[in-house]
Design an enzyme around this catalytic site. Structure first.
Site, PDB file in Angstrom:
ATOM      1  N   ASP A 196       9.346   5.019  -3.674  1.00 60.30           N
ATOM      2  CA  ASP A 196       8.246   5.310  -2.746  1.00 60.30           C
ATOM      3  C   ASP A 196       7.251   4.150  -2.732  1.00 60.30           C
ATOM      4  O   ASP A 196       6.050   4.340  -2.517  1.00 60.30           O
ATOM      5  CB  ASP A 196       7.542   6.611  -3.137  1.00 60.30           C
ATOM      6  CG  ASP A 196       6.988   6.582  -4.557  1.00 60.30           C
ATOM      7  OD1 ASP A 196       7.321   5.623  -5.296  1.00 60.30           O
ATOM      8  OD2 ASP A 196       6.239   7.498  -4.933  1.00 60.30           O
ATOM      9  N   GLU A 197       7.733   2.951  -2.959  1.00 57.76           N
ATOM     10  CA  GLU A 197       6.899   1.757  -3.007  1.00 57.76           C
ATOM     11  C   GLU A 197       7.229   0.855  -1.821  1.00 57.76           C
ATOM     12  O   GLU A 197       8.403   0.593  -1.529  1.00 57.76           O
ATOM     13  CB  GLU A 197       7.125   0.986  -4.310  1.00 57.76           C
ATOM     14  CG  GLU A 197       6.683   1.768  -5.540  1.00 57.76           C
ATOM     15  CD  GLU A 197       6.984   1.019  -6.823  1.00 57.76           C
ATOM     16  OE1 GLU A 197       6.395   1.343  -7.847  1.00 57.76           O
ATOM     17  OE2 GLU A 197       7.821   0.094  -6.789  1.00 57.76           O
TER      18      GLU A 197
END
Length: 560
Positions: A451-452
């Protein structure tokens, strides 16, 4: 090596194939084609014989029926009681005979006892004849019109054919018989058939099957003779049993003949036309000699065509194979082969070009997959590193700034763990769509983790932090908007770490600084951004107060 290539050469195979084709075709022609041609020509001749036999049979039938109808008409129009007056009856017959002499031997009237009472012209001894001994006279008294079998005239001795029809009174009772006779060889009946010969060795017969008798023939010596006994001419025996058509068979004299049979309409007679097989089929020796000459000429032509085909048809194939071989060795870049003609060789070349195009496309897909994230389609960490290096080089040259925004989603893990990975994938795709709306043209948005995300910003003016802060606030705002999923409405946040540089730093240092700043934003309560110092410092510096560690802004501050 050359010998091996010669053995594997397509030209060698074509030459050998051509030679085998020539030898094989010569053998087939010599041993089979002559017989086939003879059979076919015999069949054509047999069909011609059938046509002649049918024509002759129909012509004979027409001539006979013409006389039958004429005789029946005379019997119907004979005045009542005229046969009681011989002189008047003879005059009546004479007038009609002169008007239409279809019966060359004349007309006659016989009473119920078979005595000829009136005739014209009068035959010597004709009055002494009695018709009662003939079965056909009894048939006429039964009311039938009869074509009598040919016989020798008892007075003149010449072969004649007679016809009989009943005479009736006004009450319809049979009171006598009217008849007429005609010589077979006299003009008007069968004389023209004796000249109907297609070949000097051919012949025709008009046969009465019931009596096995030859009525007429192209050979007058056979007229009114009996056919050979059964078994000597099998094909004739079949015709006597009812066969009609054509065939090849051995005659009574031992000669193979082509014979055709046709029925004479309205009679039980038939016409047989025959022709010796040797006269119908040309000599085999001349045919074999012709085939031999043709085979020699064909051999020369095939060899010439094989050589011509090699130089004309396969030269582009050799050229294409040489180019493909050089591409395989790396001597030439992969590029489409030239298509010189639209034939099979051209189609093969186009197929190779299509395969090459698919290979390049597949390589491009692999290249894209190697540099992009499969789920979101964003550049991955590998492409980000290349873009960062290019951006720093550009910044040094243009003397402008570069900013790196490291984004980590807040609240994504609970959604992914609770709703499942499918819902998590939908969230990541939606976040990607929103962040793309924020990114400027020329910026790079990459996914570097679960989720980066990383946003690489170029061409920043001084102060560099200002432009980066604006983009960070936009990212925080668009990500925090409600997410509408099939399971309900959810809300995320994002922590942003910002690192800026004028191009004098390296890519790894810039990424590490942004990563540390992102963790600092996480520690400051999430949903905010932290700007790393202009010169990256240690991790503990980022946890210091804002005035020493950089700038930190929460989502919803005055900078949002």
């Amino acid at each position: 090596m050359k010998i091996k290539r010669f053995n594997c050469s397509l030209v060698t195979r074509l030459v050998l194939f051509g030679l085998a084709l020539i030898v094989g075709s010569a053998v087939l022609r010599y041993y089979l084609l002559v017989g086939f041609l003879e059979k076919e020509q015999a069949q054509v001749t047999a069909d011609q014989q059938s046509t002649i036999a049918t024509y002759l049979a129909e012509d004979i039938g027409y001539r006979l029926q013409e006389r039958v109808h004429y005789l029946e008409g005379l019997s119907r129009h004979l005045p009542q009681g005229l046969q009681e007056d011989p002189a008047a009856a003879r005059g009546w017959l004479e007038g009609h005979q002169q008007l239409l002499p279809l019966f060359g031997q004349g007309l006659f009237i016989a009473d119920l006892h078979g005595r000829i009472v009136v005739d014209h012209p009068t035959l010597n001894g004709g009055r002494a004849l009695s018709l009662t001994r003939y079965a056909d006279f009894e048939r006429a008294l039964q009311g039938d019109t009869v074509i009598c079998p040919p016989l020798a005239n008892p007075v003149s001795g010449k072969p004649v054919i007679a016809m009989l029809t009943p005479l009736r009174n006004a009450a319809g009772q049979i009171v006598g018989v009217m008849g007429g006779s005609h010589e077979l060889n006299a003009p008007g009946l069968l004389d023209h058939l004796q000249r109907a010969r297609r070949e000097p060795t051919g012949s025709f017969l008009l046969i009465a099957p019931a009596q096995r008798m030859v009525i007429a023939s192209s050979d007058e010596a056979l007229q009114l003779t009996l056919l050979p006994p059964a078994g000597q001419d099998p094909l004739m025996d079949q015709a006597l049993q009812g066969f009609r058509g054509n065939g090849v068979g051995r005659a009574a004299n031992g000669v193979n003949e082509i014979k055709a049979f046709a029925s004479v309409p309205d009679t039980d007679w038939m016409v047989a036309v025959s022709l010796p097989l040797a006269a119908a089929v040309p000599k085999a020796e001349s045919t074999r000699a012709l085939i031999g000459r043709g085979g020699l000429i064909q051999s020369v032509i095939i060899l010439a065509l094989v050589l011509g085909a090699y130089f004309w048809f396969f030269r582009p194939l050799h050229r294409a194979a040489d180019l493909a071989r050089r591409m395989t060795r790396g001597e030439l870049p992969l590029s489409p082969l030239p298509v010189e003609r639209r034939d099979e060789v051209g189609h093969l070349t186009m197929a190779f070009n299509g395969l090459l195009s698919r290979l390049k496309m597949h390589q491009a897909e692999l290249q894209h997959q190697a540099h992009h994230d499969v789920l979101t389609g964003l550049p991955n960490r590998m492409m980000l590193a290349e873009r960062m290096q290019a951006a720093l080089t550009h910044a040094c040259r243009e003397r402008n700034g570069v900013a790196l925004l490291f984004l980590d989603l807040d609240g994504f893990k609970p959604i992914n763990d609770t709703l499942g990975h499918k819902a998590g994938d939908q969230v990541l795709q939606e976040v990607t769509r929103r962040l793309r709306q924020v990114a400027r043209h020329g910026d790079t948005l990459a996914r570097v983790g679960g989720d980066e995300f990383v946003l690489l910003v170029t061409d920043l003016g001084r102060p560099f932090e200002t432009g980066a802060q604006v983009l960070a606030e936009k990212c925080i705002r668009v990500v925090s908007e409600p997410l509408h999923l099939p399971q309900g409405v959810f809300q995320l946040g994002v922590s942003v770490g910002i690192a800026v540089c004028d191009g004098s730093c390296d890519a790894d240092s810039l990424l590490q600084a942004a990563d540390k700043a992102m963790y600092a934003a996480k520690g400051n309560g999430r949903g905010c951004y932290v700007i790393a110092p202009a010169r990256p410092a240690a991790a503990e510096e980022l946890s210091a107060p804002a005035e020493t560690a950089g700038t930190s802004r929460p989502a919803g501050s005055a900078h949002n």
